[in-house]
Motif scaffolding. Structure first.
Motif, PDB file in Angstrom:
ATOM      1  N   MET A   1      43.453  91.383  25.976  1.00 54.75           N
ATOM      2  CA  MET A   1      44.228  90.988  25.506  1.00 54.75           C
ATOM      3  C   MET A   1      45.624  91.842  25.910  1.00 54.75           C
ATOM      4  SD  MET A   1      45.423  88.746  23.098  1.00 54.75           S
ATOM      5  CE  MET A   1      44.937  87.644  22.449  1.00 54.75           C
ATOM      6  N   THR A   2      45.154  92.458  27.059  1.00 56.08           N
ATOM      7  CA  THR A   2      46.353  93.957  27.456  1.00 56.08           C
ATOM      8  C   THR A   2      47.269  92.996  28.331  1.00 56.08           C
ATOM      9  OG1 THR A   2      45.308  94.616  29.194  1.00 56.08           O
ATOM     10  CG2 THR A   2      44.785  95.759  27.579  1.00 56.08           C
ATOM     11  N   GLY A   3      48.663  93.707  27.734  1.00 49.12           N
ATOM     12  CA  GLY A   3      49.802  92.926  28.211  1.00 49.12           C
ATOM     13  C   GLY A   3      50.594  91.287  28.440  1.00 49.12           C
ATOM     14  N   GLU A   4      49.681  90.989  27.535  1.00 51.62           N
ATOM     15  CA  GLU A   4      50.264  89.699  26.935  1.00 51.62           C
ATOM     16  C   GLU A   4      51.034  90.003  25.711  1.00 51.62           C
ATOM     17  OE1 GLU A   4      47.138  87.334  25.733  1.00 51.62           O
ATOM     18  OE2 GLU A   4      46.380  86.452  28.411  1.00 51.62           O
ATOM     19  N   LYS A   5      51.843  89.959  26.122  1.00 53.81           N
ATOM     20  CA  LYS A   5      53.000  89.701  24.699  1.00 53.81           C
ATOM     21  C   LYS A   5      53.891  87.827  24.367  1.00 53.81           C
ATOM     22  CE  LYS A   5      53.796  94.297  24.184  1.00 53.81           C
ATOM     23  NZ  LYS A   5      53.699  94.693  23.144  1.00 53.81           N
ATOM     24  N   PHE A   6      54.458  87.620  23.147  1.00 53.02           N
ATOM     25  CA  PHE A   6      54.350  86.510  23.083  1.00 53.02           C
ATOM     26  C   PHE A   6      55.805  86.462  22.463  1.00 53.02           C
ATOM     27  CE2 PHE A   6      50.089  87.145  21.787  1.00 53.02           C
ATOM     28  CZ  PHE A   6      49.697  85.275  22.534  1.00 53.02           C
ATOM     29  N   TYR A   7      56.421  84.993  22.815  1.00 51.37           N
ATOM     30  CA  TYR A   7      58.097  85.142  22.584  1.00 51.37           C
ATOM     31  C   TYR A   7      58.627  83.853  21.888  1.00 51.37           C
ATOM     32  CZ  TYR A   7      58.708  83.184  26.603  1.00 51.37           C
ATOM     33  OH  TYR A   7      58.472  82.305  28.009  1.00 51.37           O
ATOM     34  N   LEU A   8      60.168  83.692  21.153  1.00 45.17           N
ATOM     35  CA  LEU A   8      60.030  82.147  20.617  1.00 45.17           C
ATOM     36  C   LEU A   8      61.183  81.933  21.225  1.00 45.17           C
ATOM     37  CD1 LEU A   8      59.929  83.152  17.044  1.00 45.17           C
ATOM     38  CD2 LEU A   8      58.551  81.929  18.155  1.00 45.17           C
ATOM     39  N   GLN A   9      61.620  81.234  21.133  1.00 47.66           N
ATOM     40  CA  GLN A   9      61.988  79.983  22.087  1.00 47.66           C
ATOM     41  C   GLN A   9      62.549  78.617  20.903  1.00 47.66           C
ATOM     42  OE1 GLN A   9      60.054  78.374  25.812  1.00 47.66           O
ATOM     43  NE2 GLN A   9      61.460  79.752  26.839  1.00 47.66           N
ATOM     44  N   ALA A  10      63.909  78.162  20.983  1.00 48.32           N
ATOM     45  CA  ALA A  10      64.565  77.640  20.348  1.00 48.32           C
ATOM     46  C   ALA A  10      65.479  76.389  21.615  1.00 48.32           C
ATOM     47  CB  ALA A  10      65.508  78.166  19.468  1.00 48.32           C
ATOM     48  N   LYS A  11      65.386  75.141  20.608  1.00 50.59           N
ATOM     49  CA  LYS A  11      66.543  74.061  20.968  1.00 50.59           C
ATOM     50  C   LYS A  11      67.134  74.053  19.802  1.00 50.59           C
ATOM     51  CE  LYS A  11      65.450  69.750  23.528  1.00 50.59           C
ATOM     52  NZ  LYS A  11      64.423  69.101  24.044  1.00 50.59           N
ATOM     53  N   LEU A  12      68.655  72.929  19.927  1.00 52.77           N
ATOM     54  CA  LEU A  12      69.489  72.845  19.198  1.00 52.77           C
ATOM     55  C   LEU A  12      69.624  71.781  20.396  1.00 52.77           C
ATOM     56  CD1 LEU A  12      70.018  76.049  19.740  1.00 52.77           C
ATOM     57  CD2 LEU A  12      71.495  75.415  18.954  1.00 52.77           C
ATOM     58  N   ASN A  13      69.737  70.886  18.861  1.00 54.71           N
ATOM     59  CA  ASN A  13      70.402  69.482  19.315  1.00 54.71           C
ATOM     60  C   ASN A  13      71.358  69.478  20.188  1.00 54.71           C
ATOM     61  OD1 ASN A  13      70.591  66.516  18.849  1.00 54.71           O
ATOM     62  ND2 ASN A  13      72.027  66.793  17.367  1.00 54.71           N
ATOM     63  N   GLY A  14      71.595  68.338  21.612  1.00 57.32           N
ATOM     64  CA  GLY A  14      72.185  68.329  22.491  1.00 57.32           C
ATOM     65  C   GLY A  14      71.868  68.923  23.967  1.00 57.32           C
ATOM     66  N   MET A  15      70.675  70.376  23.566  1.00 61.25           N
ATOM     67  CA  MET A  15      70.398  70.985  24.663  1.00 61.25           C
ATOM     68  C   MET A  15      68.876  70.656  25.150  1.00 61.25           C
ATOM     69  SD  MET A  15      70.049  74.659  23.135  1.00 61.25           S
ATOM     70  CE  MET A  15      69.200  75.663  23.755  1.00 61.25           C
ATOM     71  N   ARG A  16      69.099  70.472  27.242  1.00 61.20           N
ATOM     72  CA  ARG A  16      68.606  69.453  27.568  1.00 61.20           C
ATOM     73  C   ARG A  16      66.642  70.419  27.717  1.00 61.20           C
ATOM     74  NH1 ARG A  16      70.365  68.010  33.342  1.00 61.20           N
ATOM     75  NH2 ARG A  16      72.686  68.760  32.403  1.00 61.20           N
ATOM     76  N   ARG A  17      66.578  72.139  27.178  1.00 60.59           N
ATOM     77  CA  ARG A  17      65.335  72.352  27.564  1.00 60.59           C
ATOM     78  C   ARG A  17      65.397  73.377  26.061  1.00 60.59           C
ATOM     79  NH1 ARG A  17      67.724  75.200  33.457  1.00 60.59           N
ATOM     80  NH2 ARG A  17      66.927  72.892  33.516  1.00 60.59           N
TER      81      ARG A  17
ATOM     82  N   SER B   1      51.618  90.312  19.092  1.00 55.91           N
ATOM     83  CA  SER B   1      50.360  88.656  18.522  1.00 55.91           C
ATOM     84  C   SER B   1      51.247  87.821  18.047  1.00 55.91           C
ATOM     85  CB  SER B   1      49.378  89.836  16.890  1.00 55.91           C
ATOM     86  OG  SER B   1      49.871  89.345  16.253  1.00 55.91           O
ATOM     87  N   GLU B   2      50.060  86.342  18.508  1.00 55.02           N
ATOM     88  CA  GLU B   2      50.984  85.240  18.580  1.00 55.02           C
ATOM     89  C   GLU B   2      51.166  85.182  17.217  1.00 55.02           C
ATOM     90  OE1 GLU B   2      49.580  80.672  20.252  1.00 55.02           O
ATOM     91  OE2 GLU B   2      48.108  82.484  20.262  1.00 55.02           O
TER      92      GLU B   2
ATOM     93  N   VAL C   1      56.182  79.131  20.522  1.00 54.82           N
ATOM     94  CA  VAL C   1      55.699  80.361  20.831  1.00 54.82           C
ATOM     95  C   VAL C   1      55.357  80.236  22.276  1.00 54.82           C
ATOM     96  CG1 VAL C   1      54.557  82.198  20.188  1.00 54.82           C
ATOM     97  CG2 VAL C   1      55.892  80.543  18.420  1.00 54.82           C
ATOM     98  N   LYS C   2      55.632  80.749  22.585  1.00 54.79           N
ATOM     99  CA  LYS C   2      55.300  81.130  24.084  1.00 54.79           C
ATOM    100  C   LYS C   2      54.361  82.151  24.939  1.00 54.79           C
ATOM    101  CE  LYS C   2      56.252  78.897  27.771  1.00 54.79           C
ATOM    102  NZ  LYS C   2      55.647  77.631  28.566  1.00 54.79           N
ATOM    103  N   LYS C   3      53.820  82.466  25.877  1.00 51.48           N
ATOM    104  CA  LYS C   3      52.392  83.942  25.903  1.00 51.48           C
ATOM    105  C   LYS C   3      53.511  84.285  27.290  1.00 51.48           C
ATOM    106  CE  LYS C   3      47.978  83.221  27.339  1.00 51.48           C
ATOM    107  NZ  LYS C   3      47.307  83.161  27.215  1.00 51.48           N
TER     108      LYS C   3
END
Length: 83
Positions: free
Chosen positions: A1-17, A47-48, A69-71
Motif C-alpha cells: 500500500m505504499t504510495g497510495e493515497k485517497f481523496y474526495l470528489q464532489a458533484k453539485l447540482n448542475g455539474m457534469r462531472r 487510508s480509505e 472517494v477515489k484512489k
C-alpha cells in the motif's frame, strides 16, 4: 500500500462531472470543503477508512451534494498526484 493515497470528489447540482475538493476541519464533526481545479490543493488521506469517515460527515452536513472517494496510486513526494 505504499504510495497510495485517497481523496474526495464532489458533484453539485448542475455539474457534469466530479471535482476534487479540499477539506477543512476534517477532524471535527462539521467539516467544510471547497472545490478545487488543481490537484495541488486537494486533500489526501492516508487510508480509505479515514476518507470514508470524512465523506460520511460531509454527507450529513451537505445532503444535496454527492461525494465519492477515489484512489490515487501515483502520489508523489510533493503531495501532488497524477491520474
Amino acid at each position: 500500500m505504499t504510495g497510495e493515497k485517497f481523496y474526495l470528489q464532489a458533484k453539485l447540482n448542475g455539474m457534469r462531472r466530479f471535482s476534487g475538493i479540499s477539506v477543512f476541519g476534517a477532524q471535527y464533526s462539521r467539516p467544510n470543503y471547497r472545490l478545487q481545479r488543481s490537484k495541488d490543493w486537494i486533500s489526501f488521506f492516508e487510508s480509505e477508512s479515514a476518507a470514508n469517515d470524512v465523506k460520511a460527515k460531509l454527507e450529513n452536513r451537505y445532503p444535496q451534494v454527492v461525494f465519492k472517494v477515489k484512489k490515487d496510486n501515483h502520489y508523489g513526494n510533493t503531495g501532488y498526484g497524477f491520474n
